[in-house]
Design a protein around this motif. Structure first.
Motif, mmCIF file in Angstrom:
data_model
loop_
_atom_site.group_PDB
_atom_site.id
_atom_site.type_symbol
_atom_site.label_atom_id
_atom_site.label_comp_id
_atom_site.label_asym_id
_atom_site.label_seq_id
_atom_site.Cartn_x
_atom_site.Cartn_y
_atom_site.Cartn_z
ATOM 1 N N PHE A 471 0.868 -1.174 0.000
ATOM 2 C CA PHE A 471 0.000 0.000 0.000
ATOM 3 C C PHE A 471 0.910 1.231 0.000
ATOM 4 O O PHE A 471 1.623 1.471 0.971
ATOM 5 C CB PHE A 471 -0.895 -0.002 1.232
ATOM 6 C CG PHE A 471 -1.906 -1.113 1.249
ATOM 7 C CD1 PHE A 471 -2.930 -1.138 0.325
ATOM 8 C CD2 PHE A 471 -1.828 -2.131 2.184
ATOM 9 C CE1 PHE A 471 -3.867 -2.166 0.328
ATOM 10 C CE2 PHE A 471 -2.758 -3.158 2.203
ATOM 11 C CZ PHE A 471 -3.783 -3.177 1.263
ATOM 12 N N PHE A 472 0.887 1.996 -1.099
ATOM 13 C CA PHE A 472 1.881 3.060 -1.210
ATOM 14 C C PHE A 472 1.315 4.464 -1.056
ATOM 15 O O PHE A 472 2.076 5.419 -0.839
ATOM 16 C CB PHE A 472 2.668 2.949 -2.518
ATOM 17 C CG PHE A 472 1.867 3.142 -3.781
ATOM 18 C CD1 PHE A 472 1.630 4.416 -4.283
ATOM 19 C CD2 PHE A 472 1.400 2.056 -4.489
ATOM 20 C CE1 PHE A 472 0.920 4.606 -5.460
ATOM 21 C CE2 PHE A 472 0.686 2.220 -5.666
ATOM 22 C CZ PHE A 472 0.439 3.494 -6.157
ATOM 23 N N GLY A 473 0.008 4.656 -1.160
ATOM 24 C CA GLY A 473 -0.518 6.020 -1.015
ATOM 25 C C GLY A 473 -2.012 6.022 -0.787
ATOM 26 O O GLY A 473 -2.733 5.160 -1.299
ATOM 27 N N THR A 474 -2.470 6.970 0.011
ATOM 28 C CA THR A 474 -3.905 7.198 0.156
ATOM 29 C C THR A 474 -4.275 8.482 -0.574
ATOM 30 O O THR A 474 -3.455 9.407 -0.678
ATOM 31 C CB THR A 474 -4.318 7.314 1.629
ATOM 32 O OG1 THR A 474 -3.680 8.460 2.220
ATOM 33 C CG2 THR A 474 -3.928 6.077 2.408
ATOM 34 N N THR A 475 -5.482 8.540 -1.074
ATOM 35 C CA THR A 475 -5.915 9.678 -1.870
ATOM 36 C C THR A 475 -7.102 10.384 -1.229
ATOM 37 O O THR A 475 -7.778 9.838 -0.355
ATOM 38 C CB THR A 475 -6.334 9.221 -3.290
ATOM 39 O OG1 THR A 475 -7.382 8.247 -3.170
ATOM 40 C CG2 THR A 475 -5.163 8.606 -4.029
ATOM 41 N N ASN A 476 -7.331 11.585 -1.696
ATOM 42 C CA ASN A 476 -8.495 12.357 -1.262
ATOM 43 C C ASN A 476 -9.676 12.085 -2.190
ATOM 44 O O ASN A 476 -9.496 11.697 -3.341
ATOM 45 C CB ASN A 476 -8.190 13.857 -1.269
ATOM 46 C CG ASN A 476 -7.107 14.239 -0.284
ATOM 47 O OD1 ASN A 476 -6.600 13.399 0.454
ATOM 48 N ND2 ASN A 476 -6.748 15.507 -0.268
ATOM 49 N N TRP A 477 -10.883 12.305 -1.663
ATOM 50 C CA TRP A 477 -12.093 12.233 -2.484
ATOM 51 C C TRP A 477 -12.571 13.662 -2.710
ATOM 52 O O TRP A 477 -12.882 14.377 -1.765
ATOM 53 C CB TRP A 477 -13.175 11.421 -1.783
ATOM 54 C CG TRP A 477 -14.327 11.092 -2.683
ATOM 55 C CD1 TRP A 477 -15.487 11.775 -2.810
ATOM 56 C CD2 TRP A 477 -14.421 9.981 -3.578
ATOM 57 N NE1 TRP A 477 -16.321 11.173 -3.727
ATOM 58 C CE2 TRP A 477 -15.684 10.066 -4.215
ATOM 59 C CE3 TRP A 477 -13.569 8.927 -3.904
ATOM 60 C CZ2 TRP A 477 -16.100 9.123 -5.155
ATOM 61 C CZ3 TRP A 477 -13.995 8.001 -4.838
ATOM 62 C CH2 TRP A 477 -15.237 8.097 -5.449
ATOM 63 N N ASN A 478 -12.571 14.077 -3.967
ATOM 64 C CA ASN A 478 -12.910 15.456 -4.300
ATOM 65 C C ASN A 478 -14.342 15.565 -4.809
ATOM 66 O O ASN A 478 -14.754 14.826 -5.697
ATOM 67 C CB ASN A 478 -11.965 15.991 -5.380
ATOM 68 C CG ASN A 478 -10.515 15.973 -4.927
ATOM 69 O OD1 ASN A 478 -10.186 16.494 -3.874
ATOM 70 N ND2 ASN A 478 -9.656 15.351 -5.720
ATOM 71 N N SER A 479 -15.077 16.500 -4.244
ATOM 72 C CA SER A 479 -16.399 16.836 -4.750
ATOM 73 C C SER A 479 -16.524 18.348 -4.765
ATOM 74 O O SER A 479 -15.765 19.055 -4.089
ATOM 75 C CB SER A 479 -17.505 16.214 -3.893
ATOM 76 O OG SER A 479 -17.375 16.619 -2.542
ATOM 77 N N ALA A 491 -17.676 13.316 3.094
ATOM 78 C CA ALA A 491 -17.293 12.130 3.841
ATOM 79 C C ALA A 491 -16.582 11.159 2.918
ATOM 80 O O ALA A 491 -16.663 11.279 1.693
ATOM 81 C CB ALA A 491 -18.529 11.466 4.454
ATOM 82 N N VAL A 492 -15.881 10.195 3.518
ATOM 83 C CA VAL A 492 -15.210 9.186 2.705
ATOM 84 C C VAL A 492 -16.256 8.291 2.054
ATOM 85 O O VAL A 492 -17.310 8.027 2.627
ATOM 86 C CB VAL A 492 -14.234 8.332 3.558
ATOM 87 C CG1 VAL A 492 -13.126 9.191 4.142
ATOM 88 C CG2 VAL A 492 -14.971 7.573 4.654
ATOM 89 N N PRO A 493 -16.009 7.835 0.828
ATOM 90 C CA PRO A 493 -16.948 6.923 0.188
ATOM 91 C C PRO A 493 -17.121 5.648 1.004
ATOM 92 O O PRO A 493 -16.251 5.283 1.787
ATOM 93 C CB PRO A 493 -16.314 6.634 -1.175
ATOM 94 C CG PRO A 493 -14.984 7.247 -1.162
ATOM 95 C CD PRO A 493 -14.838 8.111 0.017
#
Length: 507
Positions: A471-479, A491-493
């Motif tokens: 696991f190399f990276g976490t991402t943001n959820w953009n709206s 909120a996170v999906p």
């Protein structure tokens, strides 16, 4: 959600074929005035979209189903179960029976919601599979239907084949929303949720109206429209005011909207995790020292900066940062010298293998090629092989030695159950470890949260040391949302608050 939410290549970031770019599918119909009507745009998938909570798995499907239906429990942003149609859930002393107290509410058609609706939903999911399998069938496979019963209209008792003090998580996954006793036709669905179904045109739009009798309070908008649109169309439409909410925007799209007058950008961290998956049942990754070397072969900072466009955080080969039961372990760093030492200990020279990937999500191909560069610095040759984006996630289950993937949030016990047990349906690393299986069974049967936390930590330590995931990276959820409305979801999906529009109201 299965031992997890719906198949993660569908629920978490693979969104299928899309509608024509640049054209929003907003048609006529509905009864809301312009001031009382709210329009949200999601990535669509044409005729593949649906509204049956037992089988449909796309993000846009889930947004519609959140409007119409409720579950007994759902998970919050820490992936912890919270009650919805259930008021509470209590296990027996030995963890083999759960008594669920139900809310006093009603269906959209006025019928009373009862324990028989819950029993019907369980039997529907666990009964003979339709042409498309029920999403929650593996999550709920521990249920003993023959022992389940309605104690009274507002109390249901669920029997389990084996002890599980984590059963509320199974009742929270995708595919477990409650349908009305006897429901078979979902072309005009009847739910208990905040909005009442009006119409649905797959690949174009869904319309629902306010449920004035909703148990959690009537929504602040009179009419909800959920429309299908490609990424560029979503960005353009929210800027022009044609829509009020645009879901799942890329980092570059988010930068375009950042600071724009009339539009608010919401970026929720910890919403996705990128990984490489080593198949541990075949050379060279059947050797734990080779897997340990691979974990030190990825320059996570550069992968985040280049492939993920700098939006997110580096990860550490352990799933679920910020979620219940997460184990905070020493960070794996890029270390070519340690890679060489571990490969020598493994007796491996001139290491070479294929990395199978496809352009199924932003950054995949870039990350694969960048990782190949990191490996070359360590004296390892990685051949990047591109597959079809239409069949990639199915192909990647069996094809190749090293593959890529992306996951959205889900409870850590579900991650273990669906991906890392010997019989897991989505075991992309082909991980099979009797000790790991025993630890999971012990954790499920452990009554105290502290005891479960300790056991899950041991499982995380095994994965962190010699597992098959990098696991190399976490991402943001953009709206993004326009300024006509307030109280928009952020909120996170896969969590309860994601894509819920019943709290939205006009300024």
């Amino acid at each position: 959600m299965r031992g997890m939410p719906p198949e993660w290549n569908r629920r978490t970031f693979l969104l299928g074929s899309a509608v024509a770019a640049g054209a929003l599918a907003v048609g006529c119909g509905g009864s809301g005035s312009a001031a009382d009507m709210f329009t949200a745009a999601f990535q669509g998938s044409g005729a593949g979209e649906g509204i049956d909570p037992g089988v449909n798995t796309l993000f846009i499907d889930e947004a519609r189903m959140k409007a119409v239906y409720d579950g007994l429990f759902e998970v919050d942003s820490a992936m912890t179960p919270i009650p919805r149609l259930a008021e509470s859930g209590e296990p027996s002393t030995d963890g083999t029976r759960w008594r669920i107290a139900l809310r006093d509410t009603q269906w959209h058609d006025g019928k009373k919601f009862t324990a028989h609706d819950v029993l019907y939903t369980l039997s529907r999911v666990l009964g003979p599979a339709p042409q498309r399998p029920f999403i929650a069938a593996s999550s709920l496979d521990g249920v003993d239907l023959s022992g389940c019963r309605a104690v009274d209209d507002r109390t249901v008792e669920i029997a389990l084949k084996e002890p599980s003090f984590e059963f509320l998580i199974a009742l929270s996954v995708y595919g477990t929303k409650i349908v009305q006793d006897g429901a078979t036709d979902f072309r005009r669905p009847v739910g208990t949720g905040p909005f009442v179904f009006e119409s649905f045109d797959p690949g174009r739009q869904f319309i629902a109206t306010r449920n004035e009798r909703y148990w959690a309070g009537a929504p602040g908008i009179g009419e909800l429209r959920i429309v299908s649109a490609e990424a560029d169309a979503r960005v353009n439409a929210v800027q022009s005011g044609e829509i009020d909410y645009a879901d799942n925007l890329t980092p570059s799209a988010a930068r375009t909207l950042e600071g724009r007058s009339g539009t608010t950008l919401v970026s929720t961290p910890g919403s996705g995790i990128y990984f490489f998956a080593m198949k541990t049942d075949r050379p060279p990754f059947d050797n734990p020292d080779v897997r340990r070397a691979m974990m030190r072969m990825a320059d996570r900072s550069e992968l985040l900066k280049v492939a993920l466009e700098g939006q997110g955080e580096i990860a550490n080969d352990v799933f679920g940062k910020g979620y219940q039961y997460y184990a905070d372990l020493p960070q794996h760093d890029y270390d070519p010298d340690e890679v060489g030492r571990l490969l020598r200990r493994a007796g491996v020279r001139d290491l070479s293998f294929d990395l199978f990937t496809a352009p199924v999500a932003y950054g995949f191909v870039e990350a694969a090629r960048l990782f190949a560069d990191h490996a070359a610095t360590c004296g390892v040759r990685v051949n990047v092989v591109l597959g079809s984006k239409d069949t990639y996630y199915t192909d990647a289950l069996e094809t190749g030695h090293l593959t890529m993937g992306q996951s959205g949030p889900l409870p850590i016990p579900n991650h273990f159950a669906s991906r890392l047990l010997s019989h897991s349906p989505q075991n992309r690393t082909k991980w099979s470890d009797p000790e790991f299986d025993r630890l999971y069974a012990r954790a499920r049967g452990t009554r105290s949260p502290e005891g479960r936390t300790a056991l899950y930590r041991t499982m995380h330590e095994i994965q962190h040391d010699r597992g098959g995931f990098i696991f190399f990276g976490t991402t943001n959820w953009n709206s993004a949302c326009g300024d006509r409305f307030v109280e928009l979801p952020a909120a996170v999906p896969n969590s309860h608050e994601w894509a819920r529009f019943d709290q939205v109201r006009a300024r």
